[in-house]
Scaffold this motif. Structure first.
Motif, short mmCIF file in Angstrom:
data_model
loop_
_atom_site.label_atom_id
_atom_site.label_comp_id
_atom_site.label_asym_id
_atom_site.label_seq_id
_atom_site.Cartn_x
_atom_site.Cartn_y
_atom_site.Cartn_z
N ILE A 10 0.96 -1.28 0.02
CA ILE A 10 -0.03 -0.06 0.00
C ILE A 10 0.86 1.31 0.09
O ILE A 10 0.46 2.21 -0.59
N ASN A 11 2.09 1.29 0.78
CA ASN A 11 2.57 2.42 1.04
C ASN A 11 3.97 2.63 0.44
O ASN A 11 4.19 3.91 0.49
N THR A 12 4.40 1.80 -0.49
CA THR A 12 5.81 1.98 -0.90
C THR A 12 5.59 3.17 -1.83
O THR A 12 6.52 3.87 -2.00
N THR A 13 4.77 3.27 -2.73
CA THR A 13 4.93 4.37 -3.75
C THR A 13 4.80 5.62 -3.22
O THR A 13 5.43 6.68 -3.44
N PRO A 14 3.91 5.91 -2.20
CA PRO A 14 3.70 7.19 -1.59
C PRO A 14 5.00 7.67 -0.67
O PRO A 14 5.51 8.59 -0.53
N VAL A 15 5.68 6.42 0.10
CA VAL A 15 6.85 6.62 0.59
C VAL A 15 8.09 7.07 -0.20
O VAL A 15 8.85 8.17 0.14
N VAL A 16 8.26 6.12 -1.42
CA VAL A 16 9.40 6.60 -1.97
C VAL A 16 9.14 7.95 -2.82
O VAL A 16 10.16 8.69 -2.90
N ALA A 17 8.03 8.48 -3.17
CA ALA A 17 7.66 9.59 -3.89
C ALA A 17 8.04 10.71 -2.99
O ALA A 17 8.42 11.88 -3.37
N GLN A 18 7.59 10.53 -1.66
CA GLN A 18 7.55 11.97 -0.72
C GLN A 18 9.04 11.99 -0.22
O GLN A 18 9.52 13.12 -0.01
N TYR A 19 9.68 10.67 0.15
CA TYR A 19 10.98 11.11 0.92
C TYR A 19 12.02 10.64 0.05
O TYR A 19 13.38 11.28 0.18
N ALA A 20 12.13 9.92 -1.17
CA ALA A 20 13.18 9.87 -2.01
C ALA A 20 13.24 10.77 -3.20
O ALA A 20 14.22 11.15 -3.84
N GLY A 69 10.61 13.62 -3.15
CA GLY A 69 10.36 15.01 -2.71
C GLY A 69 8.96 15.67 -3.35
O GLY A 69 8.84 16.66 -3.66
N THR A 70 8.23 14.61 -3.71
CA THR A 70 6.68 15.03 -4.13
C THR A 70 5.78 14.29 -3.42
O THR A 70 5.87 13.21 -3.29
N THR A 71 4.44 14.95 -3.31
CA THR A 71 3.23 14.17 -3.21
C THR A 71 2.19 14.52 -4.19
O THR A 71 0.95 13.96 -3.95
N ALA A 118 5.20 14.57 -13.29
CA ALA A 118 6.00 13.64 -13.83
C ALA A 118 7.11 13.22 -12.73
O ALA A 118 7.54 12.02 -13.08
N THR A 119 7.60 13.89 -11.76
CA THR A 119 8.13 13.51 -10.48
C THR A 119 7.47 12.27 -10.00
O THR A 119 8.22 11.32 -9.70
N TYR A 120 6.33 12.46 -9.84
CA TYR A 120 5.82 11.06 -8.99
C TYR A 120 5.43 10.02 -9.84
O TYR A 120 5.79 8.85 -9.48
N GLN A 121 5.23 10.16 -11.26
CA GLN A 121 5.09 9.13 -11.97
C GLN A 121 6.61 8.36 -12.23
O GLN A 121 6.65 7.25 -12.31
N ALA A 122 7.59 9.19 -12.08
CA ALA A 122 8.88 8.72 -12.21
C ALA A 122 9.31 7.85 -10.65
O ALA A 122 9.78 6.73 -10.70
N ALA A 123 8.88 8.35 -9.67
CA ALA A 123 8.81 7.75 -8.61
C ALA A 123 8.12 6.38 -8.49
O ALA A 123 8.68 5.31 -8.06
#
Length: 497
Positions: free
Chosen positions: A324-334, A336-338, A343-348
């Motif tokens: 459930i949480n890996t995508t939002p964790v990686v996007a936010q902490y690695a 830097g986007t929510t 495009a940054t979120y999609q890259a995450a």
């Protein structure tokens, strides 16, 4: 009494190859559903509630399919294969339609259909290995199955990123699923159907007469034993389930918990009510009730299975937190986007696909190399403890690492744990369960895969909202802790090696 023929490598391949496609479907679901939900407008807090469809369908479907497949014989089509094929067709349709979802509710319904269909195909595969293999081949049989699970998950996880690399659009207007995800789901549907067809067409199941000859017992024998035992039970435990469920419902309002916790209370009340109905029917002498058989077999599980069930409960809690949480964790902490539309979120999200591919690839390799080597030296139980501790270390490292590249090393520990979770408990169980109940017991054992997912989906959101709002990184600390608890619970399981 005769022994089953020893299967060659080709036979082991054919028996388990269908799991490759099933896992492609699961991997696409696990790695991309949070992305799809957020693309269609879901908030981070609502993700667990939307994911609740997946474990709920498994909870309902797997025991029923296990019960039915134990009693099915359709001639050349066999006992388990009709369920492989039916589930594969339905899952393929869901994979084709899912990325075209016009709104959030439609996507949630499609997730429900997809997970139910994948469970219809998956559950009999566990029993299929036990049906087809000698006891001295159970470990290698489940290892080969785990290798196909890992390989299928690698393909399903990495395919959207490969499409991005090949020039397929990885972004889309708000509310529209990117082409990389759409094409990956369509590819997954084709892979699922073709791989299951391979197993259906290249294997032939043993008839009931042959199974009775192999096992020295009548495998169509005393199916009514659970009902007789159920008729002797009182209603105390059933009433306790109802009372506890009612207290959970009251606690939602009193403690300000998230609304999806209502589902948890309702399920407790539902199980208590169902067991009362089953006990009263058994006392009246009814023998045709699926509910009665399932409740009776559930209450009569062997001690070894109960202890392994606790291990499954903790280990799958950790896995579901991760999915459930890996995508939002990686996007936010690695990254830097929510912003799910960026495009940054999609890259995450694509990097998460890569991370999931790594842990599944590690699992495929570990299943055929590390786990057999370890189990031959320290036994199945200790091997599983080692695997679970590797997973706990992998989750804990997420809490400390912020470099996306270094997160790849975290997946090594998670991959070893994943291989062990998929192989060791089933290898331990297959040789100790009665053959005529292998389907229903495997289905009931998977309840302890599903129940922790329901708890995570209903309770984790309330915990995060109350204590760690907008800080999903803490979910990885929870995952590490419960995986360590799984290793501790495994010390009570003494497998025969």
């Amino acid at each position: 009494m005769n022994e089953r023929p020893r299967q060659s490598f080709a036979g082991l391949w054919n028996i388990s190859f269908g799991f490759f496609g099933i896992q492609v479907g699961f991997a696409l679901q696990n790695a991309n559903m949070s992305r799809i939900f957020q693309t269609l407008g879901s908030s981070l807090d609502d993700l667990p509630a939307l994911w609740v469809a997946a474990p709920l369908t498994g909870l309902l479907v797997q025991p029923i399919i296990g019960h039915l497949s134990d009693r099915t014989w359709l001639g050349r089509l066999g006992r388990r294969r009709p369920y492989f094929l039916t589930g594969a067709i339905l899952a393929t349709l869901a994979l084709l339609v899912m990325p075209l979802a016009p709104q959030l509710l439609f996507a949630a319904v499609m997730l429900w259909l997809l997970d139910a269909s994948l469970n219809i195909s998956m559950e009999p595969f566990r029993a299929f290995v036990g049906d087809m293999l000698r006891k001295d081949q159970h470990s290698v049989g489940y290892a080969v199955q785990t290798a196909f699970i890992g390989a299928g998950a690698v393909v399903g996880s990495i395919f959207p990123k490969l499409l991005d690399h090949w020039g397929v659009a990885n972004t889309a207007p708000p509310g529209v699923v990117p082409d990389t995800v759409r094409y990956a789901f369509w590819f997954g549907g084709a892979a699922l159907l073709l791989s299951v067809l391979w197993t259906v067409l290249t294997t032939r199941e043993y008839s009931p007469a042959q199974m009775a000859d192999f096992d020295g017992v009548d495998n169509d024998g005393d199916h009514d034993e659970p009902l007789r035992l159920l008729a002797e039970r009182d209603l105390t435990s059933s009433l306790a389930w109802i009372i506890v469920g009612g207290l959970v419902l009251l606690a939602v309002e009193a403690l300000g918990l998230k609304q999806e916790v209502y589902l948890l209370g309702a399920l407790m009340i539902g199980y208590g009510g169902a067991s009362i109905v089953a006990i009263r029917a058994a006392r009246r002498g009814g023998t045709s009730s699926i509910l009665g058989h399932i409740v009776g077999d559930f209450s009569g599980m062997p001690t070894l299975m109960k202890r392994l069930a606790l291990v499954q409960f903790f280990s799958w809690s950790a896995l579901f937190i991760m999915w459930i949480n890996t995508t939002p964790v990686v996007a936010q902490y690695a990254y830097g986007t929510t912003d799910a539309a960026s495009a940054t979120y999609q890259a995450a999200a694509n990097h998460v696909d890569e991370l999931f591919a790594i842990y599944n690839g590690v699992a495929a390799i570990a299943a055929l190399t590390l786990l057999p080597w370890l189990s031959a030296r320290i036994g199945k139980s200790r091997t599983h403890i080692v695997g679970l501790l590797c997973g706990a270390a992998g989750f804990a490292s997420f809490f400390m690492i912020r470099d996306p590249a270094l997160l790849r090393f975290s997946e090594i520990g998670i991959g070893i744990a994943w291989a062990s979770i998929l192989a060791m408990p089933y290898a331990i169980l297959a040789s100790s369960l009665p053959q005529r109940k292998l389907g229903i017991y495997m289905g009931l054992f998977n309840v302890f895969v599903v129940v922790p997912q329901l708890l995570v989906a209903t309770v984790m959101g309330s915990i995060m909202k109350a204590w760690f709002p907008n800080e999903p990184i803490w979910t990885m600390a929870f995952a590490a802790a419960v995986m360590a608890l799984a290793a501790l619970a495994m010390t009570r399981v003494k497998a025969v090696d």
